[in-house]
Design a protein around this motif. Structure first.
Motif, mmCIF file in Angstrom:
data_model
loop_
_atom_site.group_PDB
_atom_site.id
_atom_site.type_symbol
_atom_site.label_atom_id
_atom_site.label_comp_id
_atom_site.label_asym_id
_atom_site.label_seq_id
_atom_site.Cartn_x
_atom_site.Cartn_y
_atom_site.Cartn_z
ATOM 1 N N ALA A 138 7.235 5.144 1.646
ATOM 2 C CA ALA A 138 6.897 5.502 0.266
ATOM 3 C C ALA A 138 6.509 6.976 0.169
ATOM 4 C CB ALA A 138 5.751 4.622 -0.224
ATOM 5 N N GLU A 139 5.858 7.493 1.222
ATOM 6 C CA GLU A 139 5.452 8.897 1.217
ATOM 7 C C GLU A 139 6.664 9.827 1.200
ATOM 8 O OE1 GLU A 139 2.175 6.561 3.239
ATOM 9 O OE2 GLU A 139 4.364 6.590 3.237
ATOM 10 N N ILE A 140 7.727 9.452 1.899
ATOM 11 C CA ILE A 140 8.945 10.266 1.903
ATOM 12 C C ILE A 140 9.637 10.189 0.550
ATOM 13 C CG2 ILE A 140 11.263 10.456 2.888
ATOM 14 C CD1 ILE A 140 10.098 9.734 5.585
ATOM 15 N N GLN A 141 9.684 8.999 -0.028
ATOM 16 C CA GLN A 141 10.284 8.856 -1.356
ATOM 17 C C GLN A 141 9.517 9.680 -2.393
ATOM 18 O OE1 GLN A 141 11.630 4.852 -2.523
ATOM 19 N NE2 GLN A 141 10.947 4.127 -0.523
ATOM 20 N N LEU A 142 8.198 9.652 -2.293
ATOM 21 C CA LEU A 142 7.364 10.415 -3.228
ATOM 22 C C LEU A 142 7.607 11.913 -3.056
ATOM 23 C CD1 LEU A 142 5.101 10.629 -5.329
ATOM 24 C CD2 LEU A 142 3.444 10.508 -3.432
ATOM 25 N N LEU A 143 7.714 12.374 -1.799
ATOM 26 C CA LEU A 143 7.949 13.800 -1.537
ATOM 27 C C LEU A 143 9.295 14.231 -2.108
ATOM 28 C CD1 LEU A 143 7.116 16.452 -0.251
ATOM 29 C CD2 LEU A 143 7.988 15.608 1.935
ATOM 30 N N CYS A 144 10.316 13.420 -1.903
ATOM 31 C CA CYS A 144 11.639 13.747 -2.445
ATOM 32 C C CYS A 144 11.595 13.816 -3.973
ATOM 33 C CB CYS A 144 12.667 12.703 -2.003
ATOM 34 S SG CYS A 144 13.088 12.749 -0.257
ATOM 35 N N ALA A 145 10.972 12.821 -4.582
ATOM 36 C CA ALA A 145 10.907 12.782 -6.040
ATOM 37 C C ALA A 145 10.112 13.961 -6.598
ATOM 38 C CB ALA A 145 10.292 11.461 -6.492
ATOM 39 N N SER A 146 9.012 14.330 -5.917
ATOM 40 C CA SER A 146 8.191 15.448 -6.402
ATOM 41 C C SER A 146 8.920 16.771 -6.276
ATOM 42 C CB SER A 146 6.866 15.496 -5.633
ATOM 43 O OG SER A 146 7.086 15.738 -4.247
#
Length: 336
Positions: A138-146
């Protein structure tokens, strides 16, 4: 890099053997070691300027980046992000850890993704980020989205998802219509962290025995599967800098910092081969000298460039071509 390209070796001993300096071999090897250990040798100075030029040359298309890891050196693993280009992967940034290949810690994943973010900061092109099941955190998905990127990541069928009603389910428990190649679940939340809303996709590709499970922030199932197919391009870069090219997996370097710097020059050698292939129109009449005439379409960009450079180097009659390439290696590098 001449030695790496010409002889296809990345070991210190073999590089030292072929360096043309008027000193004994052991001194040449030590000189190579000192160079790799120099604090002024780094990715930003020796590699990044070429990558910026390369990315600028592709300013008219979406940029697709792929992350994966592979064993290199003596007991080390490299976590690398590559840029998709004509079914190949071009290395962009990486981090090396002294460990056997396996699931690397999350903070290492975030570090290399942040390095990519710094490199492409200010670029207004569409960015797509791809990875296998090791990178679905989830942290990687959040970083990509941000960062404003779109992403497609493989996930495990046992991961827990939540629908809009708050009900939990696992992808392995779903039974989509067998006539459907894709089954999209929009606006779901991912794992106990409840990250979302995102899209989950079950992909029944005829090429695979079992379904492929994906998570993405894209809305279209066709886009998700089309881009994810490009993930496998990073396997080509590992093959090219290892067994098909420069044998970085056979070097006995065991220090992560030294191996990180060795990868700078191995990846530069790879990039030079890719760029020299784009000059093929300049040496079209010579292809049969180092490639089989009836199989030229079966060679990769890397192999054509590598074989051409090995054939032309050291031959005075081709100095004009090599000099032209050195003046502007990006002259023909583009996608139309």
């Amino acid at each position: 890099m001449y030695t790496i390209i010409r002889h296809g070796e990345s070991s210190l001993e073999k590089i030292g053997r072929n360096v043309t300096l008027p000193i004994d071999k052991e001194s040449r090897v030590k000189k190579v070691k000192r160079f790799l250990d120099c604090k002024y040798v780094d990715h930003k100075t020796f590699f990044l300027p070429y990558i910026i030029h390369l990315i600028n040359a592709l300013s008219h298309i979406p940029l697709v980046f792929v992350i994966d890891g592979s064993e290199v050196g003596n007991g080390c693993t490299v976590l690398m992000i590559s840029l998709y280009y004509k079914k190949r992967g071009i290395p962009i940034c990486w981090v090396v850890k002294e460990c056997k290949k396996g699931h690397l810690p999350l903070n290492l994943h975030l570090d290399v993704i942040n390095s990519l973010s710094e490199i492409i900061r200010g670029i207004d092109q569409k960015i797509i980020f791809l990875g296998d099941g090791e990178f679905d955190h989830a942290e990687i998905q959040l970083l990509c989205a941000s960062n404003g990127w779109q992403y497609v990541l493989r996930t495990a069928k046992s991961n827990k998802f939540y629908n809009a009603q708050g009900e939990s389910f696992k992808l392995k428990d779903l039974t989509p219509d067998k006539n459907l190649t894709t089954f999209l679940l929009p606006d779901v939340e991912f794992t106990e962290n409840r990250y979302g809303p995102i899209q989950a996709l079950i992909w029944h590709s005829p090429k695979h025995k079992s379904p492929i499970y994906l998570v993405s922030n894209m809305d279209c199932a066709l886009d998700i599967t089309t881009y994810y197919k490009r993930r496998f391009s990073i396997e080509t870069i590992f093959g090219d800098i290892k067994s098909r090219g420069f044998h970085i997996h056979k070097t006995r370097i065991a220090k992560a910092d030294r191996l990180t710097n060795m990868l700078i020059f191995v990846c530069l050698a790879f990039l030079i081969c890719i760029l020299f292939e784009t000059y093929h129109t300049e040496y079209q009449s010579c292809l049969a000298l180092f490639l089989r005439k009836n199989r030229t379409d079966q060679y990769s960009l890397f192999q054509i460039g590598l074989r051409a450079l090995r054939w032309f180097s050291g031959k005075e009659m081709y100095n004009e071509l090599l000099n032209e390439f050195c003046k502007d290696p990006f002259k023909y590098f583009c996608v139309r």
